[in-house]
Design an enzyme around this catalytic site. Structure first.
Site, short mmCIF file in Angstrom:
data_model
loop_
_atom_site.label_atom_id
_atom_site.label_comp_id
_atom_site.label_asym_id
_atom_site.label_seq_id
_atom_site.Cartn_x
_atom_site.Cartn_y
_atom_site.Cartn_z
N ASP A 68 0.85 -1.19 0.00
CA ASP A 68 0.00 0.00 0.00
C ASP A 68 0.89 1.24 0.00
OD1 ASP A 68 -3.21 0.54 1.03
OD2 ASP A 68 -1.78 2.21 1.17
N HIS B 94 -10.23 -5.18 -3.31
CA HIS B 94 -8.90 -5.42 -2.73
C HIS B 94 -9.03 -5.82 -1.28
CE1 HIS B 94 -9.86 -1.12 -2.51
NE2 HIS B 94 -9.25 -1.10 -1.34
#
Ligand code: DGP
Length: 115
Positions: free
Chosen positions: A30, A101
């Site tokens: 991320d 996700h």
């Protein structure tokens, strides 16, 4: 449907720190990590959000997302102490990117309830 930032990552049109890939799943760090380990695990097919998952159609794919999470948790050595898997769905959950996700978060003690 317009490309999301994640489909661009799948097509290598924008860079990402990719940590795992197979035919149907991609995992990358991320950009705005909320824990020492913060990885996004995504299907390569476009499913915008959790409410568009169809159990029978996507069962295999969902299994692969969880297999990838377990494999990565082991590799990152967060499997023993524990970790959190999160799917944000829609505005109230703060979903920013409309390509399904799974967040894999670990490496620190988490609190509950989430903010
Ligand atoms: P969500 O709120 O569940 O939709 O989370 C989307 C996550 O995606 C958020 O934690 C930040 C991350 N993110 C957004 N844009 C990018 C990007 O271009 N690259 C990477 N690696 N992560 C991104």
């Amino acid at each position: 449907m317009a490309d999301t930032i994640f489909s661009k990552i799948i097509k290598r049109e924008i860079p990402a720190d990719i940590v795992y890939e197979n035919d149907s799943v991609l995992a990358f760090r991320d950009i705005n990590p909320q824990a020492p380990v913060h990885i996004l695990i995504i299907p390569k097919v476009e499913i915008p959000k959790v409410t568009e998952i169809e159990g029978k159609k996507h069962a295999q794919l969902l299994g692969e997302l969880f297999d990838a999470a377990n494999k990565l948790a082991k590799e990152m050595k967060i499997d023993k102490d524990g970790f959190r898997l999160v799917f944000n769905c829609g505005d109230n959950a703060g979903q920013e990117v409309y390509h399904l996700h799974m967040h894999l978060l670990g490496g620190r003690k988490m609190t509950w309830p989430p903010g």
